[in-house]
Design an enzyme around this catalytic site. Structure first.
Site, PDB file in Angstrom:
ATOM      1  N   THR A 122       0.827  -1.206   0.000  1.00 28.28           N
ATOM      2  CA  THR A 122       0.000   0.000   0.000  1.00 28.28           C
ATOM      3  C   THR A 122       0.861   1.256   0.000  1.00 28.28           C
ATOM      4  O   THR A 122       0.338   2.363  -0.124  1.00 28.28           O
ATOM      5  CB  THR A 122      -0.910  -0.017   1.244  1.00 28.28           C
TER       6      THR A 122
ATOM      7  N   HIS B 265       3.445  -7.369   8.323  1.00 29.93           N
ATOM      8  CA  HIS B 265       4.671  -6.706   8.797  1.00 29.93           C
ATOM      9  C   HIS B 265       5.304  -7.603   9.868  1.00 29.93           C
ATOM     10  O   HIS B 265       5.030  -7.431  11.045  1.00 29.93           O
ATOM     11  CB  HIS B 265       4.353  -5.356   9.446  1.00 29.93           C
TER      12      HIS B 265
ATOM     13  N   ASN C 205      12.609  -6.662   7.141  1.00 31.18           N
ATOM     14  CA  ASN C 205      11.941  -6.295   8.381  1.00 31.18           C
ATOM     15  C   ASN C 205      12.404  -7.145   9.567  1.00 31.18           C
ATOM     16  O   ASN C 205      12.246  -6.732  10.721  1.00 31.18           O
ATOM     17  CB  ASN C 205      10.426  -6.428   8.212  1.00 31.18           C
TER      18      ASN C 205
ATOM     19  N   ALA D  57       2.485   2.917   2.330  1.00 30.55           N
ATOM     20  CA  ALA D  57       2.514   3.838   3.471  1.00 30.55           C
ATOM     21  C   ALA D  57       3.919   3.830   4.070  1.00 30.55           C
ATOM     22  O   ALA D  57       4.427   2.770   4.439  1.00 30.55           O
ATOM     23  CB  ALA D  57       1.494   3.407   4.518  1.00 30.55           C
TER      24      ALA D  57
ATOM     25  N   THR E 105       8.557  -0.802   6.130  1.00 24.79           N
ATOM     26  CA  THR E 105       9.416  -0.864   4.934  1.00 24.79           C
ATOM     27  C   THR E 105      10.398   0.303   4.860  1.00 24.79           C
ATOM     28  O   THR E 105      11.562   0.120   4.495  1.00 24.79           O
ATOM     29  CB  THR E 105       8.554  -0.941   3.659  1.00 24.79           C
TER      30      THR E 105
HETATM   31  C1  LIG Z   1      -0.867  -5.955   0.393  1.00 20.99           C
HETATM   32  C2  LIG Z   1       0.327  -5.445   1.144  1.00 20.99           C
HETATM   33  C3  LIG Z   1       0.316  -4.147   1.660  1.00 20.99           C
HETATM   34  C4  LIG Z   1       1.435  -3.660   2.345  1.00 20.99           C
HETATM   35  N1  LIG Z   1       1.430  -2.355   2.741  1.00 20.99           N
HETATM   36  C5  LIG Z   1       2.528  -1.846   3.318  1.00 20.99           C
HETATM   37  C6  LIG Z   1       2.593  -0.464   3.632  1.00 20.99           C
HETATM   38  O1  LIG Z   1       1.671   0.310   3.326  1.00 20.99           O
HETATM   39  N2  LIG Z   1       3.712   0.007   4.234  1.00 20.99           N
HETATM   40  C7  LIG Z   1       4.757  -0.813   4.554  1.00 20.99           C
HETATM   41  O2  LIG Z   1       5.733  -0.326   5.116  1.00 20.99           O
HETATM   42  N3  LIG Z   1       4.734  -2.122   4.238  1.00 20.99           N
HETATM   43  C8  LIG Z   1       3.655  -2.655   3.623  1.00 20.99           C
HETATM   44  N4  LIG Z   1       3.652  -3.970   3.258  1.00 20.99           N
HETATM   45  C9  LIG Z   1       4.843  -4.782   3.563  1.00 20.99           C
HETATM   46  C10 LIG Z   1       5.971  -4.503   2.560  1.00 20.99           C
HETATM   47  O3  LIG Z   1       5.572  -4.835   1.276  1.00 20.99           O
HETATM   48  C11 LIG Z   1       7.202  -5.264   3.021  1.00 20.99           C
HETATM   49  O4  LIG Z   1       7.612  -4.692   4.256  1.00 20.99           O
HETATM   50  C12 LIG Z   1       8.373  -5.155   2.042  1.00 20.99           C
HETATM   51  O5  LIG Z   1       8.012  -5.611   0.761  1.00 20.99           O
HETATM   52  C13 LIG Z   1       9.538  -5.988   2.566  1.00 20.99           C
HETATM   53  O6  LIG Z   1      10.591  -5.893   1.643  1.00 20.99           O
HETATM   54  P1  LIG Z   1      11.713  -6.994   1.579  1.00 20.99           P
HETATM   55  O7  LIG Z   1      12.626  -6.600   0.489  1.00 20.99           O
HETATM   56  O8  LIG Z   1      12.340  -7.175   2.913  1.00 20.99           O
HETATM   57  O9  LIG Z   1      10.980  -8.393   1.284  1.00 20.99           O
HETATM   58  P2  LIG Z   1       9.855  -8.835   0.274  1.00 20.99           P
HETATM   59  O10 LIG Z   1       9.260  -7.689  -0.431  1.00 20.99           O
HETATM   60  O11 LIG Z   1       8.951  -9.718   1.029  1.00 20.99           O
HETATM   61  O12 LIG Z   1      10.648  -9.705  -0.815  1.00 20.99           O
HETATM   62  C14 LIG Z   1      11.264 -10.924  -0.482  1.00 20.99           C
HETATM   63  C15 LIG Z   1      11.526 -11.698  -1.773  1.00 20.99           C
HETATM   64  O13 LIG Z   1      12.380 -12.803  -1.477  1.00 20.99           O
HETATM   65  C16 LIG Z   1      12.036 -13.878  -2.331  1.00 20.99           C
HETATM   66  N5  LIG Z   1      12.522 -15.118  -1.717  1.00 20.99           N
HETATM   67  C17 LIG Z   1      12.176 -15.647  -0.523  1.00 20.99           C
HETATM   68  N6  LIG Z   1      12.890 -16.760  -0.289  1.00 20.99           N
HETATM   69  C18 LIG Z   1      13.711 -16.942  -1.358  1.00 20.99           C
HETATM   70  C19 LIG Z   1      14.697 -17.925  -1.697  1.00 20.99           C
HETATM   71  N7  LIG Z   1      15.024 -18.922  -0.847  1.00 20.99           N
HETATM   72  N8  LIG Z   1      15.329 -17.826  -2.897  1.00 20.99           N
HETATM   73  C20 LIG Z   1      15.025 -16.795  -3.755  1.00 20.99           C
HETATM   74  N9  LIG Z   1      14.110 -15.843  -3.472  1.00 20.99           N
HETATM   75  C21 LIG Z   1      13.468 -15.910  -2.278  1.00 20.99           C
HETATM   76  C22 LIG Z   1      10.531 -13.801  -2.431  1.00 20.99           C
HETATM   77  O14 LIG Z   1      10.047 -14.423  -3.611  1.00 20.99           O
HETATM   78  C23 LIG Z   1      10.272 -12.280  -2.413  1.00 20.99           C
HETATM   79  O15 LIG Z   1      10.148 -11.803  -3.718  1.00 20.99           O
HETATM   80  C24 LIG Z   1       2.562  -4.501   2.569  1.00 20.99           C
HETATM   81  C25 LIG Z   1       2.568  -5.798   2.047  1.00 20.99           C
HETATM   82  C26 LIG Z   1       1.471  -6.270   1.332  1.00 20.99           C
HETATM   83  C27 LIG Z   1       1.516  -7.655   0.747  1.00 20.99           C
END
Ligand SMILES: Cc1cc2nc3c(=O)[nH]c(=O)nc-3n(C[C@H](O)[C@H](O)[C@H](O)COP(=O)(O)OP(=O)(O)OC[C@H]3O[C@@H](n4cnc5c(N)ncnc54)[C@H](O)[C@@H]3O)c2cc1C
Length: 489
Positions: A120, A425, A459, A122, A471
């Protein structure tokens, strides 16, 4: 020339790719993700797709191995996009550990862009005790400002919206001691008042500066003594595995699958998977009273939200982050004969994120005997709320009741506490700490204690009890970690 492998293409992995390629002209960055590319450009927020059918197809494709095998995923339309509980595009993960209710709603996304293809957007800053106390405040300000630039965070989303103006005015009058402002959103406002929502497409480096390998699962890190030297990668389409050597590996595979990968690789510090937190979530929809807000224009077909307001965090007065989203259409499905269906004055979806205090017993447990669909250790979750958190939810409910009364009436049965895991989260499972005392996994630069060649992102690093959407904080920690890694390389 050095070579870096990044596992995971969400916002934090993307931040490493961008900053490493900017800092090191000759570095070779390879990024793998278990999921497919959904959009052109890769990693775009699927809310920008112009057609609801394309959006639904992209969300279906993010639902991991079960969906790819033809099994049913989470259906579209169960909750409208843009609310804090939107789930289409994610897939459930983990089972309750014995003796625990677990996190029945725990979910992740498996696609290029990660959850960042569906979020979303935020991006409020953490405040007061939400902030990480052992990071120097001046350094933190720099990291968080850089993270806002990377994510395109704006404080003026829906700037022209008359509903936003009115919501801000009413809230500020009712809560003079609480920060009230437009919700900071990671997006670029368009001239017509709509938003181009940020995904990892805005964070990733130019395509010629790194190599993206979708549908590639990392099954294990290669460990030699206390050094990580690369990883084992499996092509999800051909099943072919390879050993990939790298000078450094950044694991950014979310708060549940990053510790899973470490566990699978035999990296098992005492705090791994422990101190699991999320934001217990109080959610409700208010049908707006005629005259309480300026009447809405006709709803847009794809992106109906026209105002987003944040009732922000203060340690004493309001230890929550509340998000109010105005839309002419109801964000939850209502039967056509429901008395509040088709409310001409519109709806406000509102959610309160509450703090969860870290405890070692709230944890992810890995089961080598019962692997998941990908053959990695099975995920079990032990999690529960304490009286302290129940009391905070009660306090949030009384604030929500006051807020709702300003605008109209909650739909029946609302506000309600969402099932554990609904916030999406998840934090703390590879938390950072100021000292290697067994209560943390990483140092303040995201490096697991006692290991070299390995950096963690996401996170799971966040060690505090906070209510803030995580995020922005995690991308700020990626800025900090990437600078340190670039200097080292
Ligand atoms: C509908 C929705 C609304 C949200 N709204 C908000 C918001 O408004 N504000 C906010 O702060 N956060 C929000 N979030 C959470 C936010 O999206 C996450 O905090 C953020 O995407 C985390 O980023 P990241 O890079 O740590 O991990 P992620 O975005 O979760 O990415 C991790 C990636 O690792 C890959 N992966 C996992 N294991 C393996 C493996 N063994 N080998 C290869 N690839 C792998 C996965 O396929 C994934 O693509 C929301 C999430 C959703 C689903």
């Amino acid at each position: 020339m050095s070579r870096v492998l990044i596992v995971g293409s969400g916002p934090t992995g993307a931040a490493y790719a961008r900053l490493l390629t900017e800092a090191l002209p000759t570095v070779e960055v390879v990024m793998v993700d278990a999921g497919p590319v959904l959009t052109d450009p890769p990693g775009m927020n699927v809310k920008n797709l112009p057609d609801p059918a394309l959006q639904a197809a992209a969300r279906d494709a993010s639902q991991g191995p079960a969906r790819a095998a033809g099994l049913a995923g989470i259906p579209g339309g169960s909750v409208a996009e843009g609310t804090v509980t939107a789930r289409h595009g994610t897939h459930l993960i983990g089972h309750p550990a014995e003796g625990s209710g677990g996190m029945p709603a725990a979910a992740v996304a498996t696609c290029v862009g990660g959850q960042g293809a569906h979020w979303t957007c935020a991006t409020p800053r953490p405040a007061g005790t939400e902030r990480i106390p052992f990071i120097d405040p001046a350094e933190w300000e720099e990291h968080v400002s850089d993270a806002e630039r990377l994510l395109h965070t704006t404080g003026s989303a829906f700037a022209e919206s008359p509903q936003a103006e009115a919501v801000l005015r009413l809230l500020a009058g009712e809560f003079p001691d609480v920060p009230v402002r437009r919700l900071p959103i990671a997006a670029d406002p368009r001239p017509d008042g709509t938003l181009r929502w940020s995904g990892t497409d805005v964070v990733l480096p130019r395509p010629d500066r790194f190599h993206l390998r979708p549908r590639t699962l990392c099954t294990r890190l290669l460990v030699s003594g206390d050094r990580v030297t690369g990883a084992v990668l499996r092509d999800q389409d051909t099943g072919v595995t390879e050993r990939f050597e790298a000078d450094a590996v950044v694991v950014a595979a979310d708060a549940l699958r990053t510790p899973q990968l470490l566990w699978a690789s035999g990296i098992r510090p005492a705090a791994l998977g422990r101190h699991l937190t999320e934001h217990p979530l109080l959610f409700g929809v208010v049908a707006v009273r005629p005259g309480a807000l300026p009447a809405p224009a006709r709803a847009r077909r794809v992106d109906p939200i026209t105002a987003a307001v944040n009732l922000g965090y203060s340690d004493a007065e309001h230890p929550f982050h509340a998000q109010l989203m105005f839309s002419p259409v109801c964000p939850v499905p209502l039967p056509p004969d429901h008395p509040q269906a088709g409310n001409p004055a519109g709806y406000i979806g509102m959610g309160w994120g509450v703090r969860k205090w870290p405890r070692p017993s709230d944890r992810v447990i890995f089961d080598d005997e019962a692997p998941d669909d990908a053959g990695l250790p099975g995920i079990r979750i032990a999690y529960g709320l304490t009286e302290r958190e129940e009391a905070e939810l009660g306090r949030a409910r009384s604030v929500a009741t006051r807020v709702a009364a300003l605008f109209g009436d909650f739909l029946p049965g609302m506000p309600h506490v969402m099932p554990a895991g609904s916030s999406l989260h998840y934090m703390g499972t590879f938390r950072m700490g100021p000292a290697d005392d067994g209560t943390s996994v990483c140092d303040a630069y995201s490096r697991p204690w006692g290991m070299s060649g390995l950096v963690l992102a996401g996170n799971g690093l966040i060690p505090t009890a906070n209510a803030c959407n995580p995020t922005l904080t995690s991308v700020a920690l990626a800025v900090r970690g990437a600078r340190a890694l670039a200097a080292h390389l």
